[in-house]
Design a protein around this motif. Structure first.
Motif, mmCIF file in Angstrom:
data_model
loop_
_atom_site.group_PDB
_atom_site.id
_atom_site.type_symbol
_atom_site.label_atom_id
_atom_site.label_comp_id
_atom_site.label_asym_id
_atom_site.label_seq_id
_atom_site.Cartn_x
_atom_site.Cartn_y
_atom_site.Cartn_z
ATOM 1 N N LYS A 240 0.836 -1.199 0.000
ATOM 2 C CA LYS A 240 0.000 0.000 0.000
ATOM 3 C C LYS A 240 0.875 1.255 0.000
ATOM 4 O O LYS A 240 0.599 2.230 -0.719
ATOM 5 C CB LYS A 240 -0.933 -0.003 1.203
ATOM 6 N N TYR A 242 3.893 1.434 -1.158
ATOM 7 C CA TYR A 242 4.535 1.482 -2.481
ATOM 8 C C TYR A 242 3.608 2.124 -3.504
ATOM 9 O O TYR A 242 4.033 2.973 -4.305
ATOM 10 C CB TYR A 242 4.907 0.067 -2.888
ATOM 11 N N ILE A 243 2.337 1.747 -3.472
ATOM 12 C CA ILE A 243 1.366 2.310 -4.410
ATOM 13 C C ILE A 243 1.190 3.809 -4.173
ATOM 14 O O ILE A 243 1.158 4.613 -5.119
ATOM 15 C CB ILE A 243 0.023 1.561 -4.294
ATOM 16 N N THR A 273 -4.978 6.239 -6.920
ATOM 17 C CA THR A 273 -4.469 5.334 -5.879
ATOM 18 C C THR A 273 -5.426 4.168 -5.675
ATOM 19 O O THR A 273 -5.017 3.002 -5.638
ATOM 20 C CB THR A 273 -4.277 6.103 -4.564
ATOM 21 N N LEU A 276 -5.394 1.857 -8.733
ATOM 22 C CA LEU A 276 -4.223 0.989 -8.831
ATOM 23 C C LEU A 276 -4.315 -0.175 -7.856
ATOM 24 O O LEU A 276 -3.920 -1.303 -8.175
ATOM 25 C CB LEU A 276 -2.951 1.805 -8.582
ATOM 26 N N VAL A 277 -4.863 0.072 -6.677
ATOM 27 C CA VAL A 277 -5.067 -1.024 -5.723
ATOM 28 C C VAL A 277 -6.059 -2.030 -6.278
ATOM 29 O O VAL A 277 -5.810 -3.251 -6.290
ATOM 30 C CB VAL A 277 -5.545 -0.486 -4.357
ATOM 31 N N SER A 280 -4.629 -3.990 -9.204
ATOM 32 C CA SER A 280 -3.626 -4.961 -8.747
ATOM 33 C C SER A 280 -4.300 -6.175 -8.126
ATOM 34 O O SER A 280 -3.846 -7.320 -8.313
ATOM 35 C CB SER A 280 -2.686 -4.293 -7.737
ATOM 36 N N VAL A 297 1.315 -4.907 -9.262
ATOM 37 C CA VAL A 297 1.247 -3.446 -9.316
ATOM 38 C C VAL A 297 1.929 -2.930 -10.571
ATOM 39 O O VAL A 297 1.378 -2.108 -11.313
ATOM 40 C CB VAL A 297 1.888 -2.831 -8.058
ATOM 41 N N ALA A 301 0.269 -0.781 -13.775
ATOM 42 C CA ALA A 301 0.473 0.631 -13.432
ATOM 43 C C ALA A 301 0.324 1.550 -14.644
ATOM 44 O O ALA A 301 -0.349 2.585 -14.568
ATOM 45 C CB ALA A 301 1.845 0.820 -12.787
#
Length: 336
Positions: A240, A242-243, A273, A276-277, A280, A297, A301
Motif C-alpha cells: 500500500k 509502495y502504491i 491510488t 491501482l489497488v 492490482s 502493481v 500501473a
C-alpha cells in the motif's frame, strides 16, 4: 517486509488460494474469438473484476468491438453498442420522455445505455453534453431522464473506444471523464502469425456470418461475486505504501529524487491510488493468487495511470509520452 506474507494484511474474510476460481477458461474463450490481443483481453477482465470502466485507444479494424461482444457473451450479460457521432444527443444515449395524448402523461423510454455491457464506440467524436450524460452513468450507476432517475444494471461495465486524437474529427476527452476510466489500453496491430490465425475464426472471412454461440461461462450473479472476491484480495501494508509513493511521485517527483518536474503538467489524483489497488487485486485474482505482489502493481500501473498523467510541452518537445515518464518512476521507486 515480504509482500507475500499473509500476516502483513489483516482480514479474516480474505480468501485462501483454494477458494479462488479458475478464470483461465474465460481468457481462453476470449482468445478463441480474438487472436493476438491477449494483453487487451486480460486487462478487460481485470477491469471487470475491479468494477471499473475501460478506455481503449487504437485505429479502426483491431477487433475491439468483437472483443467486447465476446466478453459479454461469455458472461451472459446484456450488451449494447452505441456509435458516437458529432450529432449525437444525450437522449440518444440515456432515453427520453414520450408524451401520450390519450392519457396526457409522459412515459420514460429507456435508451441503449441501460445494459450491463456498453460499448461506446469512437467516444471522442461526441459533443460535451453526451460526454456529461455518460459521466453520470459511469460514476453514479444511474441516468436521469426528466425528473426520473433510473438505476443501471449491476454489473454495469463501460468499454469505450477512441481513435488516436491526431485523426480528423476527434477531440480530447476532458480530464474529469478520463479519471473515471479505471484503465486506458493501447491496442496495436497483431503479429503475422496472429493475423494468419484470424482468418480461420468463425465469422471473420464472411462479415455476415453469425458469431459462434456457446454457453456462457458465468452469469451476472457470478460476476458480482467475483467483484466482491477481488476486493478481498490481500494487499500488504508495505505494498500500500509502495502504491501511494508511485502516485505521489507523479505529483511531487522532487520529493523522491526524480528530476521529472518540468515534464509533468498534472499528476495522478487520489482516485488513481484506489484504481491501482483495485486493478492490482484483479491482476492477482486472474493470476490465481489471494494476495497482491509488486509484479501485479507494475503490470497494471501504466494502464491505470497513462490517462491520468498530463505531460508538459517540454516532454512533448523531447518526444516523451506518459508511458515514458511512468517508466522512469517505476524504475526509481524502491519495490518493497
Amino acid at each position: 517486509m515480504d509482500a507475500a506474507d499473509p500476516d502483513d494484511a489483516p482480514g479474516p474474510a480474505a480468501p485462501s488460494a483454494a477458494d479462488l476460481p479458475d478464470l483461465s477458461p474465460l481468457i481462453d474463450r476470449l482468445e478463441a474469438a480474438v487472436v493476438g490481443q491477449r494483453p487487451l483481453l486480460s486487462r478487460m477482465v481485470i477491469a471487470l473484476l475491479a468494477g471499473g470502466h475501460v478506455l481503449i485507444e487504437g485505429v479502426p479494424g483491431l477487433a475491439k468491438t468483437r472483443a467486447v461482444r465476446a466478453l459479454a457473451r461469455a458472461l451472459d450479460l446484456p450488451f449494447r453498442r452505441i456509435q458516437f457521432t458529432p450529432d449525437l444527443l444525450p437522449a440518444d444515449l440515456t432515453g427520453t420522455q414520450v408524451y401520450h395524448p390519450q392519457t396526457g402523461r409522459f412515459d420514460v423510454k429507456q435508451g441503449p445505455i441501460v445494459a450491463s455491457v456498453l460499448l461506446a464506440d469512437e467516444i471522442n467524436r461526441a459533443p460535451a453534453k453526451v460526454q456529461s450524460a455518460l459521466l453520470e452513468a459511469m460514476q453514479e450507476g444511474q441516468v436521469t431522464i426528466g425528473d426520473e432517475t433510473i438505476r443501471l444494471p449491476d454489473p454495469f461495465f463501460v468499454l469505450a473506444t477512441q481513435n488516436p486524437i491526431e485523426q480528423e474529427g476527434t477531440y480530447p476527452l476532458p480530464e474529469a471523464q478520463l479519471d473515471r476510466f479505471l484503465m486506458k489500453l493501447l491496442v496495436g496491430y497483431p503479429d503475422r502469425d496472429a493475423e494468419l490465425a484470424m482468418l480461420d475464426l468463425p465469422g471473420v472471412a464472411d462479415a455476415h456470418a453469425p458469431e459462434e454461440d456457446r454457453a456462457p461461462l458465468f452469469g451476472p450473479a457470478e460476476v458480482r461475486a467475483l467483484r466482491a472476491l477481488t476486493g478481498s484480495i490481500r494487499v500488504a501494508p508495505a505494498l500500500k505504501g509502495y502504491i501511494v509513493d508511485l502516485i505521489r511521485a507523479t505529483r511531487a517527483p522532487h520529493e523522491y529524487g526524480l528530476d521529472l518536474g518540468p515534464l509533468i503538467e498534472l499528476g495522478a489524483s487520489p482516485r488513481a491510488t484506489l484504481a491501482l489497488v483495485r486493478s492490482s487485486q484483479g491482476h492477482a485474482l486472474l493470476s490465481g493468487r489471494d494476495y497482491v505482489t509488486p509484479f501485479d502493481v507494475k503490470s497494471v500501473a501504466r494502464d491505470v495511470l497513462r490517462h491520468r498523467l498530463l505531460v508538459s510541452y517540454e516532454a512533448d518537445a523531447e518526444g516523451l509520452c506518459p508511458d515514458d515518464v511512468l517508466g522512469r518512476i517505476l524504475d526509481h521507486i524502491r519495490v518493497p
